[in-house]
Design an enzyme around this catalytic site. Structure first.
Site, mmCIF file in Angstrom:
data_model
loop_
_atom_site.group_PDB
_atom_site.id
_atom_site.type_symbol
_atom_site.label_atom_id
_atom_site.label_comp_id
_atom_site.label_asym_id
_atom_site.label_seq_id
_atom_site.Cartn_x
_atom_site.Cartn_y
_atom_site.Cartn_z
ATOM 1 N N ASN A 7 0.833 -1.216 0.213
ATOM 2 C CA ASN A 7 0.065 -0.101 -0.068
ATOM 3 C C ASN A 7 0.978 1.172 -0.005
ATOM 4 O O ASN A 7 1.489 1.687 1.125
ATOM 5 C CB ASN A 7 -0.866 -0.083 1.182
ATOM 6 C CG ASN A 7 -1.930 1.121 1.412
ATOM 7 O OD1 ASN A 7 -1.781 2.176 0.490
ATOM 8 N ND2 ASN A 7 -2.500 1.178 2.424
ATOM 9 N N LYS A 14 3.053 0.813 3.184
ATOM 10 C CA LYS A 14 2.903 -0.252 4.135
ATOM 11 C C LYS A 14 3.095 -1.588 3.659
ATOM 12 O O LYS A 14 2.404 -1.741 2.394
ATOM 13 C CB LYS A 14 1.196 0.049 4.744
ATOM 14 C CG LYS A 14 1.178 1.098 5.702
ATOM 15 C CD LYS A 14 -0.430 1.333 6.004
ATOM 16 C CE LYS A 14 -0.932 2.525 6.388
ATOM 17 N NZ LYS A 14 -2.170 2.957 6.161
ATOM 18 N N ARG A 89 -2.399 -2.165 -3.618
ATOM 19 C CA ARG A 89 -3.650 -1.154 -3.130
ATOM 20 C C ARG A 89 -3.604 0.196 -4.039
ATOM 21 O O ARG A 89 -2.755 0.875 -3.991
ATOM 22 C CB ARG A 89 -3.870 -0.816 -1.863
ATOM 23 C CG ARG A 89 -4.909 0.191 -1.597
ATOM 24 C CD ARG A 89 -4.797 0.834 -0.437
ATOM 25 N NE ARG A 89 -5.841 1.868 -0.082
ATOM 26 C CZ ARG A 89 -5.892 2.896 0.770
ATOM 27 N NH1 ARG A 89 -4.740 3.233 1.265
ATOM 28 N NH2 ARG A 89 -6.832 3.807 0.504
ATOM 29 N N HIS A 178 -12.618 3.516 -0.084
ATOM 30 C CA HIS A 178 -12.567 2.483 1.188
ATOM 31 C C HIS A 178 -13.389 1.179 0.572
ATOM 32 O O HIS A 178 -14.007 0.150 1.323
ATOM 33 C CB HIS A 178 -13.346 2.887 2.359
ATOM 34 C CG HIS A 178 -12.838 3.951 3.246
ATOM 35 N ND1 HIS A 178 -13.451 4.977 3.634
ATOM 36 C CD2 HIS A 178 -11.565 4.280 3.409
ATOM 37 C CE1 HIS A 178 -12.467 5.904 4.317
ATOM 38 N NE2 HIS A 178 -11.669 5.273 4.226
ATOM 39 N N ARG A 239 -11.034 16.143 7.807
ATOM 40 C CA ARG A 239 -11.454 16.602 6.336
ATOM 41 C C ARG A 239 -12.875 16.881 6.862
ATOM 42 O O ARG A 239 -13.312 16.511 7.690
ATOM 43 C CB ARG A 239 -11.429 15.537 5.420
ATOM 44 C CG ARG A 239 -10.195 14.837 5.092
ATOM 45 C CD ARG A 239 -10.496 13.761 4.018
ATOM 46 N NE ARG A 239 -9.258 12.942 3.751
ATOM 47 C CZ ARG A 239 -9.260 11.648 3.797
ATOM 48 N NH1 ARG A 239 -10.556 11.103 3.828
ATOM 49 N NH2 ARG A 239 -8.461 10.971 3.651
ATOM 50 N N ARG A 284 -10.040 8.927 20.474
ATOM 51 C CA ARG A 284 -9.657 8.559 22.112
ATOM 52 C C ARG A 284 -9.652 9.788 22.711
ATOM 53 O O ARG A 284 -10.148 9.986 23.890
ATOM 54 C CB ARG A 284 -8.154 7.571 21.886
ATOM 55 C CG ARG A 284 -8.529 6.285 21.556
ATOM 56 C CD ARG A 284 -7.158 5.818 21.389
ATOM 57 N NE ARG A 284 -6.675 6.267 20.017
ATOM 58 C CZ ARG A 284 -5.749 5.637 19.394
ATOM 59 N NH1 ARG A 284 -5.473 4.221 19.636
ATOM 60 N NH2 ARG A 284 -5.429 6.030 18.126
ATOM 61 N N GLY A 332 -15.052 2.902 14.563
ATOM 62 C CA GLY A 332 -16.256 1.815 14.408
ATOM 63 C C GLY A 332 -15.943 0.672 15.286
ATOM 64 O O GLY A 332 -17.032 0.080 15.987
ATOM 65 N N GLU A 383 -8.263 -4.900 4.974
ATOM 66 C CA GLU A 383 -8.046 -4.531 3.615
ATOM 67 C C GLU A 383 -6.971 -5.285 3.361
ATOM 68 O O GLU A 383 -7.222 -5.776 1.880
ATOM 69 C CB GLU A 383 -8.133 -2.810 3.235
ATOM 70 C CG GLU A 383 -9.361 -2.136 3.718
ATOM 71 C CD GLU A 383 -9.015 -0.741 4.014
ATOM 72 O OE1 GLU A 383 -8.575 -0.345 5.104
ATOM 73 O OE2 GLU A 383 -9.241 -0.006 3.116
HETATM 74 P P1 AMP Z 1 -8.240 4.082 10.875
HETATM 75 O O1 AMP Z 1 -8.003 5.534 10.110
HETATM 76 O O2 AMP Z 1 -9.146 3.134 10.647
HETATM 77 O O3 AMP Z 1 -6.884 3.534 11.065
HETATM 78 O O4 AMP Z 1 -8.687 4.741 12.584
HETATM 79 C C1 AMP Z 1 -7.844 5.424 13.154
HETATM 80 C C2 AMP Z 1 -8.641 6.271 14.169
HETATM 81 O O5 AMP Z 1 -9.302 5.414 14.812
HETATM 82 C C3 AMP Z 1 -8.032 7.188 15.341
HETATM 83 O O6 AMP Z 1 -7.305 8.171 14.653
HETATM 84 C C4 AMP Z 1 -8.725 7.371 16.467
HETATM 85 O O7 AMP Z 1 -9.685 8.320 16.244
HETATM 86 C C5 AMP Z 1 -9.607 5.873 16.362
HETATM 87 N N1 AMP Z 1 -9.543 4.911 17.213
HETATM 88 C C6 AMP Z 1 -8.459 4.241 17.464
HETATM 89 N N2 AMP Z 1 -8.644 3.219 18.594
HETATM 90 C C7 AMP Z 1 -9.690 4.233 19.403
HETATM 91 C C8 AMP Z 1 -10.545 3.723 20.604
HETATM 92 N N3 AMP Z 1 -9.829 2.775 21.380
HETATM 93 N N4 AMP Z 1 -11.230 4.497 20.817
HETATM 94 C C9 AMP Z 1 -11.798 5.393 20.193
HETATM 95 N N5 AMP Z 1 -11.233 5.724 19.082
HETATM 96 C C10 AMP Z 1 -10.169 5.088 18.495
#
Ligand code: AMP
Length: 396
Positions: A7, A14, A89, A178, A239, A284, A332, A383
């Site tokens: 990726n 990655k 990717r 996505h 964004r 978080r 999520g 993914e």
């Molecule tokens: P992604 O782009 O799918 O890698 O998601 C990254 C984002 O997931 C981070 O910037 C956080 O905002 C959120 N995230 C990851 N772990 C947690 C958690 N335990 N609780 C709340 N948000 C989280």
């Protein structure tokens, strides 16, 4: 078949090595700051400690050669001949690609042709392909597109209200992103439900730093929230998501910026980060501040949840119903807090949150109650595995 999944971003790469038959992850890592001072590679061979090396990477080819070196040095493979295929990717396939394809010169040209639709991503993706071709000549490669899954959208969902001629000439339309995640998660939901994929209406909420929602009806994507680029749709980490296009002109004048400057504001300084008066783009931090009663965090998170709610409502209408809703990606999968804020607003669909089950993090789980009219799941996305699967399917 051992598949190396690549990726390639503009300054990062990655990678994962996956045994496609057993779906076992053998090796994963990241090259950062490619072309910038202080570049480094970090990787973990499954079952071993993480290794980090700071080393110059003036361009992507050096990064790929360091990845290959790390694979042999760590003993994951004895020689590069053991890598049977590479899955790349690719962010934008335009209208050229409705599914993953084996890479040849025509494919590379077609990816380059739509580079103006993803100027930051597609050129980097092509550089990744070229570097692998140079360093692993003869190893078959597959391109897996973020946009491909959404190519089943009907015209009424993908056209903007612009002159049709503009669409015809410049291919300006909704593409969605996505896609690999939306496809993987919606299929997984059918598997958990024990029902045929083509019999379900599922809404997938991919909520991460980038966030998008899609409507998957009878195994096909019928609408999605991201558009020509990943800027459209939900409020995201940094964004803005959808705004009145006139905001751009207004900001140019008010902030004395050119278009690139405004685009920077919309991509990097907006979203929950900007809405929270720069507390954080990370949920978080926002969750902690929300619980403490911080008004800036409450504003940002509530705006985000409201947008997700609106898409769920819209896509329920678009599909004339919904059987399942799935939450995936960083927020999520991990934030029961944000999920509950959203699920509690879905009373109009007869959805009820199972608060105990909803404590789950990063695991497949039903988080709605037994009597909920729509079943709500947490489904971790993968993914890279989806890319390895497509690569295997096309080359086995
Ligand atoms: P992604 O782009 O799918 O890698 O998601 C990254 C984002 O997931 C981070 O910037 C956080 O905002 C959120 N995230 C990851 N772990 C947690 C958690 N335990 N609780 C709340 N948000 C989280």
């Amino acid at each position: 078949m051992k598949v190396l999944v690549i990726n390639c971003g503009s300054s990062s790469l990655k990678f994962q090595l996956i045994d496609a038959e057993t779906e076992q992850l053998l090796f994963k890592g990241l090259c950062e700051r490619i072309g910038i001072d202080g570049s480094q590679i970090s990787y973990t061979a499954t079952g071993k400690d993480k290794v980090t090396k700071v080393t110059p990477m003036p361009e992507h080819k050096t990064a790929v050669s360091l990845v290959l070196e790390a694979l042999t040095e760590s003993g994951v493979v004895k020689s590069l001949d053991e890598i049977d295929a590479v899955g790349h990717r690719i962010v934008h396939g335009g209208e050229n690609f409705t599914k993953s394809v084996v890479i040849n010169e025509d494919v590379v040209k077609a990816i380059e042709e739509v580079s103006d639709l993803a100027p930051l991503h597609n050129p980097a993706n092509v550089i990744g392909i070229r570097a692998c071709q140079d360093l692993m000549p003869g190893t078959p490669m597959v391109a897996v597109f973020d946009t491909a899954f959404h190519q089943t959208m009907p015209e009424e969902a993908y056209l903007y209200g612009l002159a049709y001629d503009i669409y015809k000439k410049y291919k300006i339309r909704r593409y969605g992103f996505h896609g690999t995640s939306h496809s993987y998660v919606s299929k997984k939901v059918a598997e958990i439900e024990g029902k045929p994929y083509d019999s379900l209406k599922t809404i997938v909420c991919h909520l991460g730093n980038g966030a998008s929602v899609s409507a998957v009806k009878n195994g096909k994507c019928v609408d999605t929230s991201m558009g020509l680029t990943p800027l459209e749709g939900l409020i995201m980490g940094t964004r803005s998501g959808s705004i009145d296009p006139s905001v751009i002109d207004t900001l140019e004048k008010k902030m004395n910026l050119n278009t690139a400057g405004v685009m920077n504001v919309l991509n990097k300084e907006s979203g929950v980060y900007g809405l929270s008066e720069n507390i954080s783009s990370d949920f978080r931090d926002l969750e902690d501040a929300y619980i403490e009663g911080n008004k800036d965090a409450i504003r940002a998170v509530d705006c985000f949840c409201y947008q997700v709610l609106k898409y769920i409502g819209a896509y329920t209408a678009a599909m004339n119903g919904v059987d399942c809703i799935a939450f995936t990606a960083g927020v999520g999968e991990n934030s029961g807090f944000v999920r509950k804020l959203i699920i509690d607003r879905l009373g109009f669909l007869g959805v009820k949150c199972n608060d105990e089950a909803n404590k789950v993090r990063g695991e497949e789980k039903l988080v709605s109650t037994e009597d909920s009219k729509v079943r709500v799941y947490v489904v971790p996305t993968n993914e890279e595995l989806a890319i390895a699967r497509d690569t295997y399917e096309l080359l086995k």
